[in-house]
Design a protein around this motif. Structure first.
Motif, PDB file in Angstrom:
ATOM      1  N   MET A 158       0.871  -1.168   0.000  1.00 46.41           N
ATOM      2  CA  MET A 158       0.000   0.000   0.000  1.00 46.41           C
ATOM      3  C   MET A 158       0.913   1.224   0.000  1.00 46.41           C
ATOM      4  O   MET A 158       1.699   1.430   0.920  1.00 46.41           O
ATOM      5  CB  MET A 158      -0.894   0.013   1.236  1.00 46.41           C
ATOM      6  N   SER A 159       0.817   2.009  -1.064  1.00 52.73           N
ATOM      7  CA  SER A 159       1.687   3.173  -1.244  1.00 52.73           C
ATOM      8  C   SER A 159       1.377   4.231  -0.189  1.00 52.73           C
ATOM      9  O   SER A 159       0.217   4.386   0.207  1.00 52.73           O
ATOM     10  CB  SER A 159       1.431   3.734  -2.649  1.00 52.73           C
ATOM     11  N   PRO A 160       2.386   4.970   0.270  1.00 51.93           N
ATOM     12  CA  PRO A 160       2.108   5.994   1.287  1.00 51.93           C
ATOM     13  C   PRO A 160       1.153   7.062   0.758  1.00 51.93           C
ATOM     14  O   PRO A 160       1.342   7.570  -0.349  1.00 51.93           O
ATOM     15  CB  PRO A 160       3.491   6.595   1.579  1.00 51.93           C
ATOM     16  N   MET A 161       0.122   7.361   1.526  1.00 57.86           N
ATOM     17  CA  MET A 161      -0.852   8.382   1.107  1.00 57.86           C
ATOM     18  C   MET A 161      -1.297   9.216   2.301  1.00 57.86           C
ATOM     19  O   MET A 161      -1.895   8.679   3.254  1.00 57.86           O
ATOM     20  CB  MET A 161      -2.064   7.721   0.449  1.00 57.86           C
ATOM     21  N   ILE A 204       6.930   3.061   7.634  1.00 56.65           N
ATOM     22  CA  ILE A 204       6.554   4.471   7.811  1.00 56.65           C
ATOM     23  C   ILE A 204       7.417   5.309   6.878  1.00 56.65           C
ATOM     24  O   ILE A 204       8.610   5.050   6.728  1.00 56.65           O
ATOM     25  CB  ILE A 204       6.720   4.915   9.288  1.00 56.65           C
ATOM     26  N   GLN A 205       6.790   6.280   6.244  1.00 53.79           N
ATOM     27  CA  GLN A 205       7.540   7.166   5.351  1.00 53.79           C
ATOM     28  C   GLN A 205       7.931   8.420   6.128  1.00 53.79           C
ATOM     29  O   GLN A 205       7.069   9.188   6.562  1.00 53.79           O
ATOM     30  CB  GLN A 205       6.693   7.543   4.139  1.00 53.79           C
ATOM     31  N   LEU A 206       9.231   8.608   6.301  1.00 55.40           N
ATOM     32  CA  LEU A 206       9.725   9.758   7.074  1.00 55.40           C
ATOM     33  C   LEU A 206       9.975  10.922   6.118  1.00 55.40           C
ATOM     34  O   LEU A 206      10.765  10.811   5.176  1.00 55.40           O
ATOM     35  CB  LEU A 206      11.001   9.374   7.812  1.00 55.40           C
ATOM     36  N   GLY A 234       2.418   3.545  -9.616  1.00 55.94           N
ATOM     37  CA  GLY A 234       1.825   4.490 -10.555  1.00 55.94           C
ATOM     38  C   GLY A 234       0.854   3.851 -11.512  1.00 55.94           C
ATOM     39  O   GLY A 234       1.245   3.174 -12.449  1.00 55.94           O
ATOM     40  N   MET A 235      -0.443   4.028 -11.221  1.00 56.48           N
ATOM     41  CA  MET A 235      -1.514   3.501 -12.063  1.00 56.48           C
ATOM     42  C   MET A 235      -1.349   2.017 -12.376  1.00 56.48           C
ATOM     43  O   MET A 235      -1.466   1.587 -13.512  1.00 56.48           O
ATOM     44  CB  MET A 235      -1.665   4.333 -13.326  1.00 56.48           C
ATOM     45  N   ILE A 236      -1.041   1.269 -11.333  1.00 59.47           N
ATOM     46  CA  ILE A 236      -1.050  -0.193 -11.458  1.00 59.47           C
ATOM     47  C   ILE A 236      -2.416  -0.600 -10.925  1.00 59.47           C
ATOM     48  O   ILE A 236      -2.686  -0.502  -9.731  1.00 59.47           O
ATOM     49  CB  ILE A 236       0.128  -0.817 -10.682  1.00 59.47           C
ATOM     50  N   VAL A 260       0.516   0.192  -4.747  1.00 64.19           N
ATOM     51  CA  VAL A 260      -0.750   0.686  -5.274  1.00 64.19           C
ATOM     52  C   VAL A 260      -1.252   1.795  -4.353  1.00 64.19           C
ATOM     53  O   VAL A 260      -1.205   1.644  -3.126  1.00 64.19           O
ATOM     54  CB  VAL A 260      -1.774  -0.474  -5.360  1.00 64.19           C
ATOM     55  N   GLY A 261      -1.678   2.890  -4.959  1.00 62.17           N
ATOM     56  CA  GLY A 261      -2.188   4.007  -4.173  1.00 62.17           C
ATOM     57  C   GLY A 261      -3.699   4.098  -4.231  1.00 62.17           C
ATOM     58  O   GLY A 261      -4.413   3.496  -3.418  1.00 62.17           O
ATOM     59  N   ARG A 262      -4.193   4.815  -5.238  1.00 61.41           N
ATOM     60  CA  ARG A 262      -5.623   5.164  -5.253  1.00 61.41           C
ATOM     61  C   ARG A 262      -6.563   3.970  -5.276  1.00 61.41           C
ATOM     62  O   ARG A 262      -7.652   4.037  -4.706  1.00 61.41           O
ATOM     63  CB  ARG A 262      -5.891   6.120  -6.424  1.00 61.41           C
ATOM     64  N   GLU A 263      -6.142   2.868  -5.910  1.00 60.25           N
ATOM     65  CA  GLU A 263      -7.030   1.688  -5.906  1.00 60.25           C
ATOM     66  C   GLU A 263      -7.288   1.219  -4.469  1.00 60.25           C
ATOM     67  O   GLU A 263      -8.349   0.677  -4.174  1.00 60.25           O
ATOM     68  CB  GLU A 263      -6.439   0.546  -6.736  1.00 60.25           C
TER      69      GLU A 263
HETATM   70  C1  LIG Z   1      -4.458  11.002  -1.408  1.00 53.87           C
HETATM   71  C2  LIG Z   1      -3.026  10.753  -1.796  1.00 53.87           C
HETATM   72  C3  LIG Z   1      -2.004  11.054  -0.903  1.00 53.87           C
HETATM   73  C4  LIG Z   1      -0.661  10.789  -1.234  1.00 53.87           C
HETATM   74  N1  LIG Z   1       0.308  10.992  -0.294  1.00 53.87           N
HETATM   75  C5  LIG Z   1       1.583  10.577  -0.532  1.00 53.87           C
HETATM   76  C6  LIG Z   1       2.554  10.553   0.490  1.00 53.87           C
HETATM   77  O1  LIG Z   1       2.278  10.863   1.656  1.00 53.87           O
HETATM   78  N2  LIG Z   1       3.815  10.158   0.153  1.00 53.87           N
HETATM   79  C7  LIG Z   1       4.141   9.763  -1.113  1.00 53.87           C
HETATM   80  O2  LIG Z   1       5.302   9.420  -1.365  1.00 53.87           O
HETATM   81  N3  LIG Z   1       3.221   9.715  -2.085  1.00 53.87           N
HETATM   82  C8  LIG Z   1       1.951  10.081  -1.824  1.00 53.87           C
HETATM   83  N4  LIG Z   1       0.993   9.943  -2.785  1.00 53.87           N
HETATM   84  C9  LIG Z   1       1.354   9.272  -4.053  1.00 53.87           C
HETATM   85  C10 LIG Z   1       1.052   7.754  -3.962  1.00 53.87           C
HETATM   86  O3  LIG Z   1       1.849   7.118  -2.988  1.00 53.87           O
HETATM   87  C11 LIG Z   1       1.283   7.053  -5.319  1.00 53.87           C
HETATM   88  O4  LIG Z   1       2.650   7.124  -5.620  1.00 53.87           O
HETATM   89  C12 LIG Z   1       0.478   7.681  -6.441  1.00 53.87           C
HETATM   90  O5  LIG Z   1      -0.870   7.891  -6.048  1.00 53.87           O
HETATM   91  C13 LIG Z   1       0.517   6.829  -7.705  1.00 53.87           C
HETATM   92  O6  LIG Z   1      -0.007   5.544  -7.475  1.00 53.87           O
HETATM   93  P1  LIG Z   1      -1.536   5.152  -7.908  1.00 53.87           P
HETATM   94  O7  LIG Z   1      -1.655   5.490  -9.366  1.00 53.87           O
HETATM   95  O8  LIG Z   1      -1.639   3.700  -7.624  1.00 53.87           O
HETATM   96  O9  LIG Z   1      -2.453   5.994  -7.072  1.00 53.87           O
HETATM   97  C14 LIG Z   1      -0.335  10.252  -2.501  1.00 53.87           C
HETATM   98  C15 LIG Z   1      -1.372   9.989  -3.400  1.00 53.87           C
HETATM   99  C16 LIG Z   1      -2.693  10.205  -3.067  1.00 53.87           C
HETATM  100  C17 LIG Z   1      -3.768   9.852  -4.056  1.00 53.87           C
END
Ligand SMILES: Cc1cc2nc3c(=O)[nH]c(=O)nc-3n(C[C@H](O)[C@H](O)[C@H](O)COP(=O)(O)O)c2cc1C
Length: 351
Positions: free
Chosen positions: A21-24, A98-100, A297-299, A319-322
């Motif tokens: 799970m990508s950092p968000m 954790i992302q620092l 990125g958009m996987i 994966v982020g948004r998914e």
């Molecule tokens: C709501 C949101 C918050 C994000 N916050 C971070 C973050 O804290 N650190 C980071 O490296 N990327 C952040 N990103 C980028 C995501 O980690 C990811 O790299 C990006 O959304 C592309 O992946 P996806 O196409 O699967 O969403 C964020 C993206 C979204 C949508």
């Protein structure tokens, strides 16, 4: 045999699968503390079968927050909530990183939903390698003194110690997306004349120092990841060739994973997003620097993730948004592919 649903051991951390799970950023924190939102949001993804959850950008310094609602790890008092969160996620089988982070010149002093309303964006406390604003209508950050550099390094040291106390399985240093450490790497934002600016060796100096500190403080068994923007989409910016060279240096310092994102260094950049658009960066860095990489990125599908991993283009897929659309994404992908994976026994009747 599924590549995505196979284990991977990185140092002492055994991941149950290759899905990260990508950092968000959740912008759900008050003064940096873990909230009820975090205690529901992250453990849900652990129940959903995620291998590795990387917590959102978490500030190592108060003035380094992307917004006042960021998670923080700049006070000892932050550890207790983080420990509870890590324990919950682990009890459901996920590993937790954790992302620092330090926002540098992109620190802002109001919540993200007020960005449209403010006339001048940024924060009066923001610091950066050079006094260059992010874009039009942004405040000019303060150029960092040598003392500021030392403060940032010590903040990372304390943050790594606190993260270890909280029980994280992995640490990721955020050196991407135009935040502080990326600002040192990129000639777009780094105009310094001292040993932290100019040549490639000077621009990478701070990141290497931070990584060295992290490795010093981390137990031998804890993996270290660095997220980079593999390219700036700006003329004269950071290049993929530099990323490969940087990755070799990071590997030599004990970095285990390079998390390959891109861009976000300046307002004028131009690029388009499409499925897998950053995968070639993870692939090239993996091949040429001989280091494990995370593709992101958009996987959006199981098949796409399988392709990336089976063809040796990356070691993990983030994966982020998914994951914002579906906390049970790993279980859903496995079911769609007809795979048998461990399902929480409470949910077995649905499988
Ligand atoms: C709501 C949101 C918050 C994000 N916050 C971070 C973050 O804290 N650190 C980071 O490296 N990327 C952040 N990103 C980028 C995501 O980690 C990811 O790299 C990006 O959304 C592309 O992946 P996806 O196409 O699967 O969403 C964020 C993206 C979204 C949508």
């Amino acid at each position: 045999m599924s590549a995505l649903f196979s284990e991977l051991k990185v140092r002492g951390t055994l991941l149950r699968n290759r899905l990260v799970m990508s950092p968000m950023c959740m912008y759900s924190s008050t003064e940096g503390f873990v909230s009820q939102w975090h205690l529901v949001h992250y453990p849900s993804r652990a129940v959903g079968g995620t291998g590795l959850i990387i917590l959102e950008a978490t500030a190592v310094e108060e003035r380094g927050r992307i917004s006042p609602l960021d998670l923080g790890i700049y006070r000892d008092e932050h550890v207790e909530g983080l420990r509870e969160l890590v324990g919950l996620c682990k009890s459901f089988g996920a590993k937790v990183g954790i992302q620092l982070a330090h926002a540098g010149r992109k620190a802002e002093s109001y919540p993200p939903w007020e960005r449209e309303r403010v006339e001048v964006r940024g924060s009066r406390d923001a610091i950066a390698p050079s006094p260059v604003p992010f874009g039009k209508n942004w405040l000019t950050p303060k150029e960092m003194t040598r003392e500021d550099i030392e403060i940032v390094k010590e903040s990372y040291r304390e943050a790594v110690k606190r993260a270890t106390e909280a029980g994280f399985d992995l640490i990721e240093i955020h050196a991407a997306h135009g935040y502080l450490l990326h600002e040192f790497l990129s000639p777009v934002t780094n105009r310094r004349k001292d040993e932290y600016g100019g040549s490639f060796e000077n621009r990478v100096r701070l990141l290497l120092e931070v990584v060295r500190i992290a490795r010093e403080e981390l137990p031998e068994s804890t993996p270290l990841s660095v997220r980079i923007s593999a390219v700036d989409y700006v003329k004269g910016g950071w290049s993929l060739e530099e990323s490969v060279e940087l990755a070799k240096l990071l590997k030599a310092e004990g970095v285990d994973l390079i998390d390959c994102s891109s861009g976000r260094i300046a307002q004028e950049e131009s690029f388009s997003e499409y499925p897998g658009h950053q995968v070639p960066f993870a692939e090239r860095i993996r091949r040429e620097a001989g280091v494990k990489t995370i593709a992101v990125g958009m996987i959006k599908t199981y098949e796409q993730a399988e392709e990336i991993l089976s063809n040796g283009r990356a070691d993990l897929v983030a994966v982020g948004r998914e994951f914002l659309r579906d906390p049970y994404l790993p279980l859903r992908w496995a079911k769609g592919a007809g795979l048998e994976i461990d399902v929480p026994r409470q949910y077995i009747r649905a499988w």
